[in-house]
Design a protein around this motif. Structure first.
Motif, PDB file in Angstrom:
ATOM      1  N   SER A   1       0.421  -1.215  -0.055  1.00 39.24           N
ATOM      2  CA  SER A   1      -0.115   0.161   0.310  1.00 39.24           C
ATOM      3  C   SER A   1       0.947   1.576  -0.076  1.00 39.24           C
ATOM      4  O   SER A   1       1.040   2.336   0.869  1.00 39.24           O
ATOM      5  CB  SER A   1      -1.403   0.365   1.069  1.00 39.24           C
ATOM      6  N   PRO A   2       1.654   1.170  -1.316  1.00 37.65           N
ATOM      7  CA  PRO A   2       2.973   2.894  -1.103  1.00 37.65           C
ATOM      8  C   PRO A   2       2.171   3.776  -1.343  1.00 37.65           C
ATOM      9  O   PRO A   2       1.007   4.162  -2.194  1.00 37.65           O
ATOM     10  CB  PRO A   2       3.302   3.011  -2.361  1.00 37.65           C
ATOM     11  N   VAL A   3       2.412   4.879  -0.681  1.00 46.01           N
ATOM     12  CA  VAL A   3       1.695   6.253  -1.096  1.00 46.01           C
ATOM     13  C   VAL A   3       2.718   7.010  -2.334  1.00 46.01           C
ATOM     14  O   VAL A   3       3.876   7.339  -1.514  1.00 46.01           O
ATOM     15  CB  VAL A   3       1.614   7.192   0.570  1.00 46.01           C
ATOM     16  N   GLY A   4       2.212   7.234  -3.066  1.00 43.72           N
ATOM     17  CA  GLY A   4       3.279   7.485  -4.572  1.00 43.72           C
ATOM     18  C   GLY A   4       3.762   6.467  -4.740  1.00 43.72           C
ATOM     19  O   GLY A   4       3.920   5.101  -4.526  1.00 43.72           O
ATOM     20  N   ILE A   5       5.482   6.489  -4.933  1.00 41.71           N
ATOM     21  CA  ILE A   5       6.171   5.449  -6.061  1.00 41.71           C
ATOM     22  C   ILE A   5       7.322   6.366  -5.347  1.00 41.71           C
ATOM     23  O   ILE A   5       7.889   7.165  -5.415  1.00 41.71           O
ATOM     24  CB  ILE A   5       5.469   4.951  -7.318  1.00 41.71           C
ATOM     25  N   GLY A   6       8.105   5.205  -5.232  1.00 40.18           N
ATOM     26  CA  GLY A   6       9.689   5.886  -4.016  1.00 40.18           C
ATOM     27  C   GLY A   6      10.182   4.497  -3.616  1.00 40.18           C
ATOM     28  O   GLY A   6      10.293   3.534  -4.118  1.00 40.18           O
ATOM     29  N   LEU A   7      12.114   5.148  -3.462  1.00 39.07           N
ATOM     30  CA  LEU A   7      12.667   4.351  -2.944  1.00 39.07           C
ATOM     31  C   LEU A   7      13.201   4.691  -1.616  1.00 39.07           C
ATOM     32  O   LEU A   7      14.745   3.899  -1.693  1.00 39.07           O
ATOM     33  CB  LEU A   7      14.034   4.197  -4.408  1.00 39.07           C
ATOM     34  N   ASN A   8      12.585   4.899  -0.982  1.00 36.92           N
ATOM     35  CA  ASN A   8      12.939   5.341   0.520  1.00 36.92           C
ATOM     36  C   ASN A   8      13.283   3.463   0.867  1.00 36.92           C
ATOM     37  O   ASN A   8      11.924   2.828   1.535  1.00 36.92           O
ATOM     38  CB  ASN A   8      11.743   5.942   1.225  1.00 36.92           C
ATOM     39  N   PRO A   9      13.857   2.770   1.293  1.00 40.13           N
ATOM     40  CA  PRO A   9      14.729   1.488   1.763  1.00 40.13           C
ATOM     41  C   PRO A   9      12.882   0.824   3.202  1.00 40.13           C
ATOM     42  O   PRO A   9      12.819   0.563   2.913  1.00 40.13           O
ATOM     43  CB  PRO A   9      15.537   0.879   1.819  1.00 40.13           C
ATOM     44  N   ALA A  10      13.393   1.870   3.951  1.00 40.93           N
ATOM     45  CA  ALA A  10      12.859   2.019   5.548  1.00 40.93           C
ATOM     46  C   ALA A  10      11.201   1.952   4.810  1.00 40.93           C
ATOM     47  O   ALA A  10      10.733   1.402   5.968  1.00 40.93           O
ATOM     48  CB  ALA A  10      12.841   3.268   6.492  1.00 40.93           C
ATOM     49  N   LEU A  11      10.360   2.063   3.795  1.00 45.92           N
ATOM     50  CA  LEU A  11       9.243   1.936   3.259  1.00 45.92           C
ATOM     51  C   LEU A  11       8.891   0.943   2.507  1.00 45.92           C
ATOM     52  O   LEU A  11       7.531   0.598   2.745  1.00 45.92           O
ATOM     53  CB  LEU A  11       8.854   3.297   2.855  1.00 45.92           C
ATOM     54  N   TYR A  12       9.564  -0.207   2.820  1.00 46.56           N
ATOM     55  CA  TYR A  12       9.674  -1.792   2.012  1.00 46.56           C
ATOM     56  C   TYR A  12       9.025  -2.474   3.248  1.00 46.56           C
ATOM     57  O   TYR A  12      10.254  -2.834   4.273  1.00 46.56           O
ATOM     58  CB  TYR A  12      10.961  -2.242   1.144  1.00 46.56           C
ATOM     59  N   ASP A  13       8.354  -3.489   3.406  1.00 49.23           N
ATOM     60  CA  ASP A  13       8.171  -4.170   4.289  1.00 49.23           C
ATOM     61  C   ASP A  13       8.700  -5.379   4.298  1.00 49.23           C
ATOM     62  O   ASP A  13       9.360  -6.493   4.930  1.00 49.23           O
ATOM     63  CB  ASP A  13       6.376  -3.969   4.250  1.00 49.23           C
ATOM     64  N   TYR A  14       8.739  -5.995   2.686  1.00 45.34           N
ATOM     65  CA  TYR A  14       9.458  -7.443   2.436  1.00 45.34           C
ATOM     66  C   TYR A  14      10.804  -7.057   1.656  1.00 45.34           C
ATOM     67  O   TYR A  14      10.999  -6.693   0.410  1.00 45.34           O
ATOM     68  CB  TYR A  14       8.024  -8.201   1.377  1.00 45.34           C
ATOM     69  N   TRP A  15      11.476  -8.120   2.099  1.00 42.02           N
ATOM     70  CA  TRP A  15      13.550  -8.295   1.628  1.00 42.02           C
ATOM     71  C   TRP A  15      13.207  -9.462   0.605  1.00 42.02           C
ATOM     72  O   TRP A  15      13.642 -10.923   1.362  1.00 42.02           O
ATOM     73  CB  TRP A  15      13.808  -7.978   1.897  1.00 42.02           C
ATOM     74  N   GLY A  16      14.035  -9.615  -0.166  1.00 37.10           N
ATOM     75  CA  GLY A  16      14.525 -11.244  -0.323  1.00 37.10           C
ATOM     76  C   GLY A  16      16.050 -11.064  -0.457  1.00 37.10           C
ATOM     77  O   GLY A  16      16.427 -10.437   0.821  1.00 37.10           O
ATOM     78  N   GLN A  17      16.159 -12.263   0.077  1.00 33.08           N
ATOM     79  CA  GLN A  17      18.389 -12.283   0.299  1.00 33.08           C
ATOM     80  C   GLN A  17      19.491 -11.434  -1.011  1.00 33.08           C
ATOM     81  O   GLN A  17      20.107 -11.613   0.143  1.00 33.08           O
ATOM     82  CB  GLN A  17      18.371 -14.126   0.889  1.00 33.08           C
ATOM     83  N   GLY A  18      19.264 -11.110  -1.055  1.00 33.19           N
ATOM     84  CA  GLY A  18      20.340 -11.284  -2.341  1.00 33.19           C
ATOM     85  C   GLY A  18      20.741 -11.618  -3.168  1.00 33.19           C
ATOM     86  O   GLY A  18      20.802 -13.217  -3.032  1.00 33.19           O
ATOM     87  N   THR A  19      21.050 -10.892  -4.249  1.00 37.26           N
ATOM     88  CA  THR A  19      22.234 -11.691  -5.670  1.00 37.26           C
ATOM     89  C   THR A  19      23.371 -11.088  -5.951  1.00 37.26           C
ATOM     90  O   THR A  19      23.715  -9.392  -5.921  1.00 37.26           O
ATOM     91  CB  THR A  19      20.982 -12.003  -6.795  1.00 37.26           C
ATOM     92  N   GLN A  20      24.395 -11.583  -6.191  1.00 36.14           N
ATOM     93  CA  GLN A  20      24.981 -10.808  -6.354  1.00 36.14           C
ATOM     94  C   GLN A  20      25.405 -10.272  -7.448  1.00 36.14           C
ATOM     95  O   GLN A  20      25.694 -11.480  -8.775  1.00 36.14           O
ATOM     96  CB  GLN A  20      26.714 -11.326  -5.707  1.00 36.14           C
ATOM     97  N   VAL A  21      26.086  -9.513  -8.039  1.00 35.02           N
ATOM     98  CA  VAL A  21      26.443  -9.229  -9.456  1.00 35.02           C
ATOM     99  C   VAL A  21      27.564  -8.315  -9.335  1.00 35.02           C
ATOM    100  O   VAL A  21      28.518  -7.259  -8.546  1.00 35.02           O
ATOM    101  CB  VAL A  21      25.254  -7.662 -10.214  1.00 35.02           C
ATOM    102  N   THR A  22      29.153  -8.621  -9.645  1.00 25.53           N
ATOM    103  CA  THR A  22      30.609  -8.317 -10.022  1.00 25.53           C
ATOM    104  C   THR A  22      30.722  -7.749 -11.832  1.00 25.53           C
ATOM    105  O   THR A  22      30.420  -8.569 -12.587  1.00 25.53           O
ATOM    106  CB  THR A  22      31.456  -9.759  -9.746  1.00 25.53           C
ATOM    107  N   VAL A  23      31.085  -6.893 -11.463  1.00 28.40           N
ATOM    108  CA  VAL A  23      31.468  -6.318 -13.466  1.00 28.40           C
ATOM    109  C   VAL A  23      32.741  -6.148 -13.300  1.00 28.40           C
ATOM    110  O   VAL A  23      32.977  -5.347 -12.111  1.00 28.40           O
ATOM    111  CB  VAL A  23      30.651  -4.973 -13.045  1.00 28.40           C
ATOM    112  N   SER A  24      33.945  -7.197 -14.213  1.00 28.11           N
ATOM    113  CA  SER A  24      35.244  -6.836 -14.048  1.00 28.11           C
ATOM    114  C   SER A  24      35.405  -5.271 -15.448  1.00 28.11           C
ATOM    115  O   SER A  24      34.349  -5.800 -16.472  1.00 28.11           O
ATOM    116  CB  SER A  24      35.441  -7.654 -15.055  1.00 28.11           C
ATOM    117  N   SER A  25      36.622  -5.085 -15.457  1.00 27.74           N
ATOM    118  CA  SER A  25      36.657  -3.647 -15.766  1.00 27.74           C
ATOM    119  C   SER A  25      37.644  -4.319 -17.361  1.00 27.74           C
ATOM    120  O   SER A  25      37.921  -5.436 -16.856  1.00 27.74           O
ATOM    121  CB  SER A  25      37.382  -3.113 -15.263  1.00 27.74           C
TER     122      SER A  25
END
Length: 125
Positions: free
Chosen positions: A101-125
């Motif tokens: 039930s977001p108010v508007g749309i945004g990227l404040n992590p404190a407003l997000y209720d559920y999270w995944g475990q993450g996936t690693q991205v590595t970028v070689s130069s």
């Protein structure tokens, strides 16, 4: 139980592309936003992009605008992050998250209720 599971991370050369997937299960909500975030070692979590379930409106952080694209497949309950022109500074653990039930749309992590475990991205130069 709400679960978000990221996949698609890996090693890519600078200038290359990756597609991350966020599979969502256990959802009983009609109004939510799914966001993508990343966190590199020693840095704060950074919001990248999000998409609203109401109208599929999207929002991008300036750091990825024009390079990353968020999309969703509601039949598959999956949100994607297409990442192009990757740079070494894009290397991080990437997370997806859900804001109910977001108010508007945004990227404040404190407003997000559920999270995944993450996936690693590595970028070689």
């Amino acid at each position: 139980e709400v679960q978000l599971v990221e996949s698609g991370g890996g090693l890519v050369q600078a200038g290359g592309s990756l597609v991350l997937s966020c599979s969502v299960s256990g959802f009983v909500f009609d109004d939510y936003a799914i966001g993508w975030f990343r966190q590199a070692p020693g840095k704060e979590r950074e919001g990248l992009s999000c998409i609203s379930s109401r109208d599929r409106s999207t929002y991008y952080a300036d750091s990825v605008k024009g390079r990353f694209t968020i999309s969703s497949d509601n039949r598959e309950n999956t949100v994607y992050l297409q990442m192009n022109s990757l740079k070494p500074e894009d290397a991080a653990v990437y997370y997806c998250a859900a804001e109910i039930s977001p108010v508007g749309i945004g990227l404040n992590p404190a407003l997000y209720d559920y999270w995944g475990q993450g996936t690693q991205v590595t970028v070689s130069s």
